[in-house]
Design a protein around this motif. Structure first.
Motif, PDB file in Angstrom:
ATOM      1  N   LEU A   6       0.830  -1.210   0.000  1.00 39.95           N
ATOM      2  CA  LEU A   6       0.000   0.000   0.000  1.00 39.95           C
ATOM      3  C   LEU A   6       0.868   1.265   0.000  1.00 39.95           C
ATOM      4  CD1 LEU A   6      -2.856  -1.030   2.461  1.00 39.95           C
ATOM      5  CD2 LEU A   6      -2.974  -0.813  -0.039  1.00 39.95           C
ATOM      6  N   ALA A   7       1.968   1.245   0.739  1.00 46.41           N
ATOM      7  CA  ALA A   7       2.869   2.396   0.774  1.00 46.41           C
ATOM      8  C   ALA A   7       3.505   2.628  -0.594  1.00 46.41           C
ATOM      9  CB  ALA A   7       3.949   2.194   1.838  1.00 46.41           C
ATOM     10  N   VAL A   8       3.881   1.553  -1.289  1.00 49.78           N
ATOM     11  CA  VAL A   8       4.453   1.682  -2.635  1.00 49.78           C
ATOM     12  C   VAL A   8       3.400   2.221  -3.600  1.00 49.78           C
ATOM     13  CG1 VAL A   8       5.357   0.394  -4.617  1.00 49.78           C
ATOM     14  CG2 VAL A   8       6.268  -0.027  -2.339  1.00 49.78           C
ATOM     15  N   LEU A   9       2.188   1.719  -3.501  1.00 48.58           N
ATOM     16  CA  LEU A   9       1.117   2.201  -4.382  1.00 48.58           C
ATOM     17  C   LEU A   9       0.840   3.688  -4.157  1.00 48.58           C
ATOM     18  CD1 LEU A   9      -1.380  -0.801  -4.174  1.00 48.58           C
ATOM     19  CD2 LEU A   9      -0.003  -0.118  -6.149  1.00 48.58           C
ATOM     20  N   LEU A  10       0.716   4.098  -2.917  1.00 49.61           N
ATOM     21  CA  LEU A  10       0.447   5.507  -2.608  1.00 49.61           C
ATOM     22  C   LEU A  10       1.641   6.381  -2.999  1.00 49.61           C
ATOM     23  CD1 LEU A  10      -1.317   7.717  -1.416  1.00 49.61           C
ATOM     24  CD2 LEU A  10      -0.386   7.146   0.833  1.00 49.61           C
ATOM     25  N   GLY A  11       2.847   5.950  -2.614  1.00 48.74           N
ATOM     26  CA  GLY A  11       4.044   6.703  -2.975  1.00 48.74           C
ATOM     27  C   GLY A  11       4.207   6.813  -4.481  1.00 48.74           C
ATOM     28  N   ALA A  67       9.780   1.342   1.828  1.00 49.44           N
ATOM     29  CA  ALA A  67       9.239   0.958   0.521  1.00 49.44           C
ATOM     30  C   ALA A  67       8.429   2.094  -0.106  1.00 49.44           C
ATOM     31  CB  ALA A  67       8.377  -0.291   0.660  1.00 49.44           C
ATOM     32  N   GLY A  68       7.668   2.790   0.706  1.00 49.11           N
ATOM     33  CA  GLY A  68       6.848   3.882   0.182  1.00 49.11           C
ATOM     34  C   GLY A  68       7.664   5.055  -0.327  1.00 49.11           C
ATOM     35  N   LEU A  69       8.766   5.360   0.356  1.00 50.02           N
ATOM     36  CA  LEU A  69       9.609   6.480  -0.058  1.00 50.02           C
ATOM     37  C   LEU A  69      10.521   6.137  -1.240  1.00 50.02           C
ATOM     38  CD1 LEU A  69      10.689   7.893   3.415  1.00 50.02           C
ATOM     39  CD2 LEU A  69       9.122   8.957   1.762  1.00 50.02           C
ATOM     40  N   GLY A  70      11.169   4.976  -1.184  1.00 53.19           N
ATOM     41  CA  GLY A  70      12.135   4.589  -2.221  1.00 53.19           C
ATOM     42  C   GLY A  70      11.455   4.119  -3.491  1.00 53.19           C
ATOM     43  N   PRO A  71      11.090   2.831  -3.559  1.00 51.12           N
ATOM     44  CA  PRO A  71      10.456   2.320  -4.774  1.00 51.12           C
ATOM     45  C   PRO A  71       9.125   3.005  -5.096  1.00 51.12           C
ATOM     46  CG  PRO A  71      11.134   0.516  -3.354  1.00 51.12           C
ATOM     47  CD  PRO A  71      11.348   1.780  -2.583  1.00 51.12           C
ATOM     48  N   GLY A  72       8.399   3.425  -4.068  1.00 55.82           N
ATOM     49  CA  GLY A  72       7.105   4.065  -4.307  1.00 55.82           C
ATOM     50  C   GLY A  72       7.239   5.480  -4.836  1.00 55.82           C
ATOM     51  N   LEU A  73       7.483   6.418  -3.939  1.00 55.56           N
ATOM     52  CA  LEU A  73       7.525   7.836  -4.293  1.00 55.56           C
ATOM     53  C   LEU A  73       8.594   8.156  -5.338  1.00 55.56           C
ATOM     54  CD1 LEU A  73       6.449  10.710  -3.635  1.00 55.56           C
ATOM     55  CD2 LEU A  73       8.314  10.880  -1.984  1.00 55.56           C
ATOM     56  N   GLY A  75      10.508   6.007  -7.062  1.00 55.05           N
ATOM     57  CA  GLY A  75      10.398   5.136  -8.232  1.00 55.05           C
ATOM     58  C   GLY A  75       9.335   5.622  -9.192  1.00 55.05           C
ATOM     59  N   GLY A  76       8.235   6.146  -8.657  1.00 54.65           N
ATOM     60  CA  GLY A  76       7.190   6.714  -9.506  1.00 54.65           C
ATOM     61  C   GLY A  76       7.579   8.060 -10.091  1.00 54.65           C
ATOM     62  N   PHE A  77       8.440   8.769  -9.390  1.00 51.82           N
ATOM     63  CA  PHE A  77       8.858  10.106  -9.822  1.00 51.82           C
ATOM     64  C   PHE A  77       9.883  10.046 -10.950  1.00 51.82           C
ATOM     65  CE2 PHE A  77      11.539  13.972  -9.048  1.00 51.82           C
ATOM     66  CZ  PHE A  77      10.600  14.906  -9.439  1.00 51.82           C
TER      67      PHE A  77
END
Length: 136
Positions: A6-11, A67-73, A75-77
């Motif tokens: 969920l953190a990766v998805l949101l990030g 996970a939310g900050l690295g691959p999520g936020l 990674g999406g950026f």
């Protein structure tokens, strides 16, 4: 596991939205110089370097936040796929020099940004360690 996903998805959603904002503010020709992509990748590398040195390396940091900050936020950026597509289009059109310059700038500036980010993260991170691994 569910929290991390969920953190990766949101990030990832937040990172992608931020990237779109920069793309809209700095539009580029699909086969020309991709200034917005260069800015996004360099900025993402700078922030990831700083976070890695100051925050993400901390064992006490929850895995879902890491996970939310690295691959999520971030990674999406950042967007290597956009760089590869742009370079592929340039090469197909025979634009060898622009492709080489764009590719060199993307990689060179991103690496420089990571190095700067790591140094900044070590300087600003709370409880930072010096080169010997001891707290100041």
């Amino acid at each position: 596991m569910t929290r991390s996903l969920l953190a990766v998805l949101l990030g990832g959603a937040l990172g992608t939205a931020a990237r779109l904002g920069i793309d809209l503010a700095l539009p580029h020709d699909p086969v020309g110089f991709a200034g917005s992509t260069l800015v996004v990748n360099a900025l993402g590398c700078l922030v990831l370097g700083a976070l890695s040195a100051s925050l993400l390396a901390r064992p006490a940091l929850p895995e879902w936040l890491r996970a939310g900050l690295g691959p999520g936020l971030l990674g999406g950026f950042t967007t290597m796929s956009a760089v590869a597509l742009l370079l592929g289009q340039q090469l197909q059109q025979g634009l060898l020099l622009p492709a080489a310059l764009q590719g060199g700038l993307q990689i060179g500036l991103s690496l420089l940004a990571v190095v700067i980010g790591l140094r900044l993260g070590r300087r600003i991170g709370p409880g930072r360690a010096d080169a010997r691994g001891t707290a100041p």
